[in-house]
Write a protein that holds these residues in place. Structure first.
Motif, PDB file in Angstrom:
ATOM      1  N   UNK A  37       0.828  -1.206   0.000  1.00  0.00           N
ATOM      2  CA  UNK A  37       0.000   0.000   0.000  1.00  0.00           C
ATOM      3  C   UNK A  37       0.867   1.262   0.000  1.00  0.00           C
ATOM      4  N   UNK A  38       2.039   1.194   0.604  1.00  0.00           N
ATOM      5  CA  UNK A  38       2.895   2.377   0.650  1.00  0.00           C
ATOM      6  C   UNK A  38       3.416   2.752  -0.731  1.00  0.00           C
ATOM      7  N   UNK A  39       3.435   1.810  -1.676  1.00  0.00           N
ATOM      8  CA  UNK A  39       3.906   2.119  -3.029  1.00  0.00           C
ATOM      9  C   UNK A  39       2.958   3.073  -3.753  1.00  0.00           C
ATOM     10  N   UNK A  40       1.718   3.176  -3.288  1.00  0.00           N
ATOM     11  CA  UNK A  40       0.735   4.045  -3.927  1.00  0.00           C
ATOM     12  C   UNK A  40       0.816   5.479  -3.431  1.00  0.00           C
ATOM     13  N   UNK A  41       1.695   5.737  -2.469  1.00  0.00           N
ATOM     14  CA  UNK A  41       1.923   7.096  -1.964  1.00  0.00           C
ATOM     15  C   UNK A  41       3.105   7.669  -2.744  1.00  0.00           C
ATOM     16  N   UNK A  42       2.889   8.664  -3.594  1.00  0.00           N
ATOM     17  CA  UNK A  42       3.963   9.133  -4.487  1.00  0.00           C
ATOM     18  C   UNK A  42       5.266   9.484  -3.780  1.00  0.00           C
ATOM     19  N   UNK A  43       5.190  10.190  -2.656  1.00  0.00           N
ATOM     20  CA  UNK A  43       6.422  10.595  -1.972  1.00  0.00           C
ATOM     21  C   UNK A  43       7.181   9.396  -1.426  1.00  0.00           C
ATOM     22  N   UNK A  44       6.461   8.392  -0.914  1.00  0.00           N
ATOM     23  CA  UNK A  44       7.122   7.191  -0.392  1.00  0.00           C
ATOM     24  C   UNK A  44       7.691   6.363  -1.533  1.00  0.00           C
ATOM     25  N   UNK A  45       6.913   6.199  -2.600  1.00  0.00           N
ATOM     26  CA  UNK A  45       7.384   5.430  -3.763  1.00  0.00           C
ATOM     27  C   UNK A  45       8.630   6.066  -4.357  1.00  0.00           C
ATOM     28  N   UNK A  46       8.667   7.389  -4.392  1.00  0.00           N
ATOM     29  CA  UNK A  46       9.830   8.087  -4.948  1.00  0.00           C
ATOM     30  C   UNK A  46      11.083   7.776  -4.135  1.00  0.00           C
ATOM     31  N   UNK A  47      10.946   7.755  -2.815  1.00  0.00           N
ATOM     32  CA  UNK A  47      12.101   7.464  -1.958  1.00  0.00           C
ATOM     33  C   UNK A  47      12.524   6.008  -2.096  1.00  0.00           C
ATOM     34  N   UNK A  48      11.554   5.083  -2.040  1.00  0.00           N
ATOM     35  CA  UNK A  48      11.882   3.662  -2.121  1.00  0.00           C
ATOM     36  C   UNK A  48      12.510   3.294  -3.461  1.00  0.00           C
ATOM     37  N   UNK A  49      11.975   3.850  -4.539  1.00  0.00           N
ATOM     38  CA  UNK A  49      12.542   3.571  -5.861  1.00  0.00           C
ATOM     39  C   UNK A  49      13.877   4.279  -6.042  1.00  0.00           C
ATOM     40  N   UNK A  50      14.009   5.459  -5.431  1.00  0.00           N
ATOM     41  CA  UNK A  50      15.226   6.252  -5.602  1.00  0.00           C
ATOM     42  C   UNK A  50      16.456   5.606  -5.012  1.00  0.00           C
ATOM     43  N   UNK A  51      16.298   4.895  -3.902  1.00  0.00           N
ATOM     44  CA  UNK A  51      17.460   4.226  -3.310  1.00  0.00           C
ATOM     45  C   UNK A  51      17.931   3.052  -4.158  1.00  0.00           C
ATOM     46  N   UNK A  52      17.011   2.458  -4.919  1.00  0.00           N
ATOM     47  CA  UNK A  52      17.352   1.334  -5.788  1.00  0.00           C
ATOM     48  C   UNK A  52      17.463   0.001  -5.082  1.00  0.00           C
ATOM     49  N   UNK A  53      17.461   0.027  -3.752  1.00  0.00           N
ATOM     50  CA  UNK A  53      17.668  -1.223  -3.017  1.00  0.00           C
ATOM     51  C   UNK A  53      16.508  -2.190  -3.200  1.00  0.00           C
ATOM     52  N   UNK A  54      15.284  -1.675  -3.146  1.00  0.00           N
ATOM     53  CA  UNK A  54      14.125  -2.548  -3.219  1.00  0.00           C
ATOM     54  C   UNK A  54      13.908  -3.075  -4.626  1.00  0.00           C
ATOM     55  N   UNK A  55      14.223  -2.273  -5.642  1.00  0.00           N
ATOM     56  CA  UNK A  55      14.035  -2.734  -7.009  1.00  0.00           C
ATOM     57  C   UNK A  55      15.149  -3.679  -7.451  1.00  0.00           C
ATOM     58  N   UNK A  56      16.364  -3.487  -6.925  1.00  0.00           N
ATOM     59  CA  UNK A  56      17.483  -4.354  -7.312  1.00  0.00           C
ATOM     60  C   UNK A  56      17.505  -5.659  -6.532  1.00  0.00           C
TER      61      UNK A  56
END
Length: 255
Positions: A37-56
């Motif tokens: 659910x947190x992925x649907x919050x733009x500011x949180x998604x931006x931080x999580x995707x920006x670090x690259x850790x969760x996507x990699x």
């Protein structure tokens, strides 16, 4: 809200028993769904995707987050293990471009999503004592992390969370990338026989609000019927096991 030491310990004990004894699988799945659910919050998604850790490295990152949460649940917030876990959470989140309101929402997602899943799909609904204990646990965690303005009851927190989602949820490229990178965390747990239907089952588990936010296709009637039947069958088997199995006495609802 001030709690006595005894009230804090009692709430953590009730939440621990609920999470580890009465509904272990449900709470774990609910925490995973709350994280989505947190992925649907733009500011949180931006931080999580920006670090690259969760996507990699989605599996490694998810495991690390889960271990921290379960350290807090199993040992309590004020033991040596719990205090170390809280300090690690503070270090991990320090300096991130996330507002206090966003942090409150993350706590809401972890607090409320598992309860709603249990009340809808598990062998019994949660008691008011369990709901209150869950809210107290996450409120105490908020205090220790310096997060403010958490609503003062489980019911108020639920209302706040719903209003926040209606106001804030948006489809973003970052949110889509996080869902794509992590969906295997749920779909890989499904039986191999169901692998052709894994995407549709995953979408059913997310629920309509997240499906619409992430602009995912609505699963077909066959998949929706299969998921509904599987969840009903699971609930029936769990009720039967709790009623007739050796753990039935230990699984009695909390007073």
């Amino acid at each position: 809200m001030p709690w006595t030491t005894e009230e804090q310990q009692e709430a953590q004990a009730v939440y621990r028993e609920m999470a580890l004894t009465h509904f272990p699988g449900d709470v774990k799945l609910g925490l995973n769904l709350g994280f989505y659910r947190t992925f649907a919050v733009p500011s949180i998604a931006r931080v999580l995707a920006g670090t690259g850790k969760l996507t990699r490295q989605p599996r490694i990152r998810a495991k690390a987050t889960g271990e921290l949460m379960y350290t807090l649940i199993e040992h309590g917030l004020d033991t040596g293990e719990g205090e170390a876990a809280v300090q690690k959470l503070i270090r991990l989140h320090s300096g991130l471009a996330v507002s206090n309101e966003d942090f409150v929402y993350v706590l809401a997602a972890f607090c409320i999503t598992p309860i709603h899943w249990i009340d809808t799909h598990s062998w019994r609904q949660t008691t008011q004592a369990e709901k209150s204990a869950t809210h107290t646990f996450y409120s105490l965690l908020a205090e220790r992390m310096g997060i403010t303005d958490v609503p003062e009851s489980f019911e108020e927190f639920t209302t706040w969370m719903d209003a926040f989602e209606v106001r804030i949820f948006r489809s973003t490229a970052e949110g889509h990338s996080l869902v794509t990178a992590t969906r295997s965390l749920l779909s890989d747990r499904m039986p191999r026989l169901l692998s052709p239907l894994a995407d549709g089952i995953f979408t059913c588990l997310l629920g309509e609000r997240l499906r619409n936010t992430f602009e995912l296709p609505r699963p077909g009637l066959l998949v929706r019927g299969l998921v509904s039947a599987a969840l009903r069958g699971r609930r029936f088997r769990m009720r039967r096991a709790r009623t007739h199995g050796p753990s039935s006495r230990a699984a009695a609802p909390a007073a």
